[in-house]
Design an enzyme around this catalytic site. Structure first.
Site, mmCIF file in Angstrom:
data_model
loop_
_atom_site.group_PDB
_atom_site.id
_atom_site.type_symbol
_atom_site.label_atom_id
_atom_site.label_comp_id
_atom_site.label_asym_id
_atom_site.label_seq_id
_atom_site.Cartn_x
_atom_site.Cartn_y
_atom_site.Cartn_z
ATOM 1 C CG ASP A 133 -1.930 1.198 1.165
ATOM 2 O OD1 ASP A 133 -2.523 1.436 0.103
ATOM 3 O OD2 ASP A 133 -2.063 1.888 2.191
ATOM 4 C CB CYS A 187 -16.828 -5.330 -16.162
ATOM 5 S SG CYS A 187 -15.890 -4.974 -14.670
ATOM 6 C CB CYS A 190 -21.928 -5.174 -15.291
ATOM 7 S SG CYS A 190 -22.260 -4.629 -13.619
ATOM 8 C CB CYS A 193 -19.342 -0.077 -9.685
ATOM 9 S SG CYS A 193 -18.573 -0.284 -11.297
ATOM 10 C CB CYS A 242 -18.103 1.034 -6.308
ATOM 11 S SG CYS A 242 -16.493 1.306 -5.546
ATOM 12 C CB CYS A 246 -19.191 -5.619 -7.580
ATOM 13 S SG CYS A 246 -18.335 -6.548 -8.858
HETATM 14 C C1 B12 Z 1 -4.333 6.313 -3.504
HETATM 15 C C2 B12 Z 1 -5.162 5.123 -3.136
HETATM 16 C C3 B12 Z 1 -6.520 5.318 -2.906
HETATM 17 C C4 B12 Z 1 -7.226 6.611 -3.291
HETATM 18 C C5 B12 Z 1 -7.449 6.607 -4.821
HETATM 19 C C6 B12 Z 1 -8.008 5.264 -5.352
HETATM 20 C C7 B12 Z 1 -7.839 5.018 -6.847
HETATM 21 N N1 B12 Z 1 -8.797 4.316 -7.430
HETATM 22 O O1 B12 Z 1 -6.861 5.422 -7.448
HETATM 23 C C8 B12 Z 1 -8.525 6.511 -2.431
HETATM 24 C C9 B12 Z 1 -8.277 7.151 -1.073
HETATM 25 C C10 B12 Z 1 -9.776 7.138 -3.048
HETATM 26 C C11 B12 Z 1 -8.619 5.006 -2.248
HETATM 27 C C12 B12 Z 1 -9.806 4.346 -2.001
HETATM 28 C C13 B12 Z 1 -9.913 2.972 -1.879
HETATM 29 N N2 B12 Z 1 -8.900 2.087 -1.775
HETATM 30 CO CO1 B12 Z 1 -7.048 2.564 -2.083
HETATM 31 N N3 B12 Z 1 -5.221 2.815 -2.559
HETATM 32 C C14 B12 Z 1 -4.566 3.845 -2.999
HETATM 33 C C15 B12 Z 1 -3.103 3.469 -3.322
HETATM 34 C C16 B12 Z 1 -2.217 3.971 -2.173
HETATM 35 C C17 B12 Z 1 -2.571 4.005 -4.660
HETATM 36 C C18 B12 Z 1 -3.556 3.820 -5.823
HETATM 37 C C19 B12 Z 1 -3.135 4.535 -7.079
HETATM 38 O O2 B12 Z 1 -1.978 4.724 -7.332
HETATM 39 N N4 B12 Z 1 -4.126 4.925 -7.895
HETATM 40 C C20 B12 Z 1 -3.886 5.555 -9.170
HETATM 41 C C21 B12 Z 1 -4.592 4.770 -10.273
HETATM 42 C C22 B12 Z 1 -4.478 5.571 -11.582
HETATM 43 O O3 B12 Z 1 -3.936 3.530 -10.457
HETATM 44 P P1 B12 Z 1 -4.351 2.127 -9.768
HETATM 45 O O4 B12 Z 1 -5.780 2.130 -9.402
HETATM 46 O O5 B12 Z 1 -3.350 1.780 -8.706
HETATM 47 O O6 B12 Z 1 -4.077 1.117 -10.989
HETATM 48 C C23 B12 Z 1 -5.047 0.786 -11.974
HETATM 49 C C24 B12 Z 1 -5.361 1.893 -12.952
HETATM 50 O O7 B12 Z 1 -4.230 2.650 -13.172
HETATM 51 C C25 B12 Z 1 -5.807 1.099 -14.167
HETATM 52 N N5 B12 Z 1 -5.381 1.672 -15.428
HETATM 53 C C26 B12 Z 1 -4.131 1.934 -15.827
HETATM 54 N N6 B12 Z 1 -4.154 2.439 -17.076
HETATM 55 C C27 B12 Z 1 -5.423 2.446 -17.471
HETATM 56 C C28 B12 Z 1 -5.990 2.840 -18.662
HETATM 57 C C29 B12 Z 1 -7.382 2.730 -18.813
HETATM 58 C C30 B12 Z 1 -7.996 3.176 -20.087
HETATM 59 C C31 B12 Z 1 -8.203 2.211 -17.750
HETATM 60 C C32 B12 Z 1 -9.657 2.043 -17.916
HETATM 61 C C33 B12 Z 1 -7.583 1.844 -16.527
HETATM 62 C C34 B12 Z 1 -6.214 1.958 -16.432
HETATM 63 O O8 B12 Z 1 -5.176 -0.175 -14.062
HETATM 64 C C35 B12 Z 1 -4.472 -0.295 -12.849
HETATM 65 C C36 B12 Z 1 -4.661 -1.675 -12.258
HETATM 66 O O9 B12 Z 1 -6.005 -1.926 -11.938
HETATM 67 C C37 B12 Z 1 -3.196 1.900 -3.356
HETATM 68 C C38 B12 Z 1 -1.936 1.181 -2.855
HETATM 69 C C39 B12 Z 1 -0.853 1.219 -3.895
HETATM 70 N N7 B12 Z 1 0.326 1.607 -3.494
HETATM 71 O O10 B12 Z 1 -1.074 0.889 -5.048
HETATM 72 C C40 B12 Z 1 -4.451 1.581 -2.482
HETATM 73 C C41 B12 Z 1 -5.398 0.453 -2.950
HETATM 74 C C42 B12 Z 1 -5.650 0.632 -4.417
HETATM 75 N N8 B12 Z 1 -6.635 0.737 -2.218
HETATM 76 C C43 B12 Z 1 -7.292 -0.317 -1.885
HETATM 77 C C44 B12 Z 1 -8.583 -0.298 -1.305
HETATM 78 C C45 B12 Z 1 -9.075 -1.580 -0.644
HETATM 79 C C46 B12 Z 1 -9.370 0.869 -1.383
HETATM 80 C C47 B12 Z 1 -10.868 0.993 -1.038
HETATM 81 C C48 B12 Z 1 -11.721 -0.206 -1.461
HETATM 82 C C49 B12 Z 1 -10.987 1.233 0.484
HETATM 83 C C50 B12 Z 1 -12.408 1.545 0.949
HETATM 84 N N9 B12 Z 1 -13.258 0.556 1.121
HETATM 85 O O11 B12 Z 1 -12.715 2.690 1.173
HETATM 86 C C51 B12 Z 1 -11.250 2.281 -1.829
HETATM 87 C C52 B12 Z 1 -11.722 1.971 -3.262
HETATM 88 C C53 B12 Z 1 -11.990 3.199 -4.082
HETATM 89 C C54 B12 Z 1 -11.974 2.893 -5.582
HETATM 90 N N10 B12 Z 1 -13.139 2.779 -6.214
HETATM 91 O O12 B12 Z 1 -10.876 2.755 -6.161
HETATM 92 C C55 B12 Z 1 -6.559 -1.598 -2.266
HETATM 93 C C56 B12 Z 1 -7.230 -2.228 -3.503
HETATM 94 C C57 B12 Z 1 -7.438 -3.719 -3.424
HETATM 95 C C58 B12 Z 1 -8.128 -4.252 -4.665
HETATM 96 N N11 B12 Z 1 -8.716 -5.418 -4.550
HETATM 97 O O13 B12 Z 1 -8.138 -3.630 -5.715
HETATM 98 C C59 B12 Z 1 -5.096 -1.041 -2.527
HETATM 99 C C60 B12 Z 1 -4.326 -1.779 -3.604
HETATM 100 C C61 B12 Z 1 -4.363 -1.151 -1.167
HETATM 101 C C62 B12 Z 1 -3.883 -2.561 -0.891
HETATM 102 N N12 B12 Z 1 -2.595 -2.759 -0.846
HETATM 103 O O14 B12 Z 1 -4.640 -3.501 -0.738
HETATM 104 N N13 B12 Z 1 -7.422 4.400 -2.413
HETATM 105 S S1 SF4 Z 2 -20.246 -3.645 -10.604
HETATM 106 FE FE1 SF4 Z 2 -18.509 -5.081 -10.719
HETATM 107 S S2 SF4 Z 2 -18.903 -6.281 -12.590
HETATM 108 FE FE2 SF4 Z 2 -20.219 -4.475 -12.685
HETATM 109 S S3 SF4 Z 2 -19.015 -2.997 -13.866
HETATM 110 FE FE3 SF4 Z 2 -18.596 -2.594 -11.708
HETATM 111 S S4 SF4 Z 2 -16.773 -3.776 -11.254
HETATM 112 FE FE4 SF4 Z 2 -17.571 -4.583 -13.172
HETATM 113 S S1 SF4 Z 3 -15.626 4.029 -2.956
HETATM 114 FE FE1 SF4 Z 3 -17.696 4.964 -2.841
HETATM 115 S S2 SF4 Z 3 -17.455 7.075 -3.550
HETATM 116 FE FE2 SF4 Z 3 -15.571 5.955 -4.141
HETATM 117 S S3 SF4 Z 3 -15.964 5.238 -6.210
HETATM 118 FE FE3 SF4 Z 3 -16.671 3.604 -4.888
HETATM 119 S S4 SF4 Z 3 -18.859 4.051 -4.509
HETATM 120 FE FE4 SF4 Z 3 -17.940 5.897 -5.375
#
Ligand code: B12
Ligand code: SF4
Ligand code: SF4
Length: 377
Positions: A133, A187, A190, A193, A242, A246
């Site tokens: 993380d 997905c 669907c 989310c 979200c 799912c």
């Molecule tokens: C910053 C962060 C947050 C931020 C931003 C989240 C986000 N979506 O970016 C906030 C505070 C909002 C957050 C919330 C949550 N987080 Co968080 N977070 C992080 C952290 C520290 C970095 C994530 C990051 O760099 N995001 C930037 C985005 C751009 O990249 P990414 O999501 O990591 O990677 C994906 C995208 O880049 C995508 N992608 C890349 N290129 C492209 C191009 C296209 C076209 C598309 C469609 C996608 C795409 O593919 C990558 C792989 O899936 C990680 C730990 C880590 N060091 O990685 C945990 C992590 C992602 N979090 C985690 C969790 C559990 C959560 C929450 C569920 C917690 C909660 N219940 O509140 C929520 C979920 C919110 C959500 N819908 O994402 C887990 C995810 C586990 C999993 N099964 O995926 C992590 C991995 C921590 C861990 N070690 O377990 N988080």
């Molecule tokens: S609810 Fe789950 S299966 Fe449906 S679009 Fe979102 S991540 Fe994909």
């Molecule tokens: S964690 Fe909650 S607010 Fe963030 S994307 Fe998912 S449903 Fe939306």
């Protein structure tokens, strides 16, 4: 050449309670690099991410002997046994599932340390670097590449076995393990989310505006912007909406690690006692869960918002006390807003009285907002 060692590592991972393991190359994560730059340019990042896009996507910059990455996933529970009910007069808040039980950072780190020791025992030249993380790497991008799960439209890594309720972590190693194959995204059509996200933070499938995500907003320390205050509901830390919606998580509820079992009084605590909790009490009660990393203030602010959202009249006395005496402007001002939302006569009188003494401009503005929320007679 390292196929046997890989098999041994996989076998050992099962013995030490790692639920899923995968292997990835250390090639530059080029799609992610672009993505991170776009997110940065759009202002969609949370600010909690460590490192710049270059470091975050180039494993060799983080560990110069890097040859492979081992990705691990541990499944966490999605349902709580005997969850206490939030009742009138004893309203409760909620911590997200990723904050149930002992802080997952420690649990995963311990597993990875054990795996590292095993690796060294089998191959004394082995070197590694662990991240959970808080490291630069995107744990999700690594897990995706290692075939742990695919990246869902809700941004989460979804594993076929455990759904998205998995914690992720990894270890960069100097051993050139054969990489595994990524899974197909599943997905389909669907969009549940995206449709249900309370703040529209999921801009499109797989793209999050973290600044609008409730999971992020619950962790901020300042006043919560007014337009998010209703949406936060009774959430004290994180948001699971979200993931709960799912279909891939349907029936997924794994209780594989005792340390991850939630204490219901911590994961769904009563709101009112949180308002006047001392630092020491907070640390003793909540210090071991991941949701406490930002300290007491955001949790208390969110508890106040939740009481306002419940329109809990039994909390009026406590809220007045907090509005009058808490030294922190964010807490006093949020209490004024909640009192206005609850809207009793007593709340109105107390806000008017407190305004005479209040010196802080922001708190005064919140008090005015509170008064404006009161029912018109
Ligand atoms: C910053 C962060 C947050 C931020 C931003 C989240 C986000 N979506 O970016 C906030 C505070 C909002 C957050 C919330 C949550 N987080 Co968080 N977070 C992080 C952290 C520290 C970095 C994530 C990051 O760099 N995001 C930037 C985005 C751009 O990249 P990414 O999501 O990591 O990677 C994906 C995208 O880049 C995508 N992608 C890349 N290129 C492209 C191009 C296209 C076209 C598309 C469609 C996608 C795409 O593919 C990558 C792989 O899936 C990680 C730990 C880590 N060091 O990685 C945990 C992590 C992602 N979090 C985690 C969790 C559990 C959560 C929450 C569920 C917690 C909660 N219940 O509140 C929520 C979920 C919110 C959500 N819908 O994402 C887990 C995810 C586990 C999993 N099964 O995926 C992590 C991995 C921590 C861990 N070690 O377990 N988080
Ligand atoms: S609810 Fe789950 S299966 Fe449906 S679009 Fe979102 S991540 Fe994909
Ligand atoms: S964690 Fe909650 S607010 Fe963030 S994307 Fe998912 S449903 Fe939306």
């Amino acid at each position: 050449m390292f196929q046997v060692l890989k098999e041994e590592v996989i076998h050992h991972s099962k013995e030490i309670g790692i639920d899923k393991i995968g292997f990835a190359s250390v090639d530059v994560f080029s799609t992610l690099k672009e993505r991170l730059r776009t997110q940065q340019a759009l202002g969609f990042q949370s600010g909690f991410e460590k490192g710049n896009p270059e470091e975050r996507t180039t494993p060799k910059l983080l560990f110069d002997e890097a040859q492979s990455i081992i990705s691990i996933a541990l499944a966490y529970p999605s349902k709580m046994e005997n969850a206490p009910r939030s009742t009138k007069g004893e309203r409760r808040g909620q911590f997200c599932r990723a904050s149930w039980g002992k802080d997952y950072h420690h649990i995963l780190r311990e597993k990875l340390e054990k795996l590292g020791e095993f690796l060294k025992q089998k191959h004394p030249d082995a070197k590694y670097k662990i991240m959970v993380d808080t490291g630069e790497l995107s744990d999700r991008a690594v897990a995706e590449r290692a075939g742990i799960g695919y990246s869902g439209k809700n941004c989460s890594i979804i594993t076929p076995e455990f759904g998205s309720y998995v914690y992720l972590g990894e270890m960069i190693t100097n051993i050139p393990f054969e990489p595994d194959t990524p899974l197909e995204e599943d997905c389909g059509d669907c969009t549940l989310c995206i449709d249900i996200c309370p703040t529209g933070a999921l801009v499109q499938g797989g793209q999050l505006n973290a600044q609008k995500c409730i999971a992020f907003l619950t962790q901020t320390k300042d006043f919560l912007p007014e337009h998010f205050r209703n949406e936060i509901g009774n959430r004290l830390y994180g948001c699971d909406t979200c993931q709960v919606v799912c279909p891939k998580n349907k029936g997924k509820n794994f209780h594989l690690h005792d340390e991850m079992e939630p204490d219901p009084e911590i994961a769904k605590p009563k709101l009112r006692p949180l308002l006047k909790m001392s630092n020491r009490e907070f640390k003793e009660k909540f210090g071991f869960v991941s949701g406490s990393w930002r300290g007491k203030k955001p949790i208390q602010r969110n508890a106040i918002l939740a009481l306002g959202n419940y329109r809990d009249e039994t909390a009026v006395e406590d809220l007045i006390d907090v509005m009058q005496h808490d030294p922190r402007p964010v807490i006093r001002g949020t209490a004024a807003w909640a009192l206005g939302k609850i809207g009793t006569r007593e709340s109105e009188d107390a806000i008017i009285k407190a305004m005479e003494k209040e010196k802080d401009e922001q708190v005064l503005a919140e008090m005015k907002k509170g008064l404006a929320l009161l029912p018109k007679v």
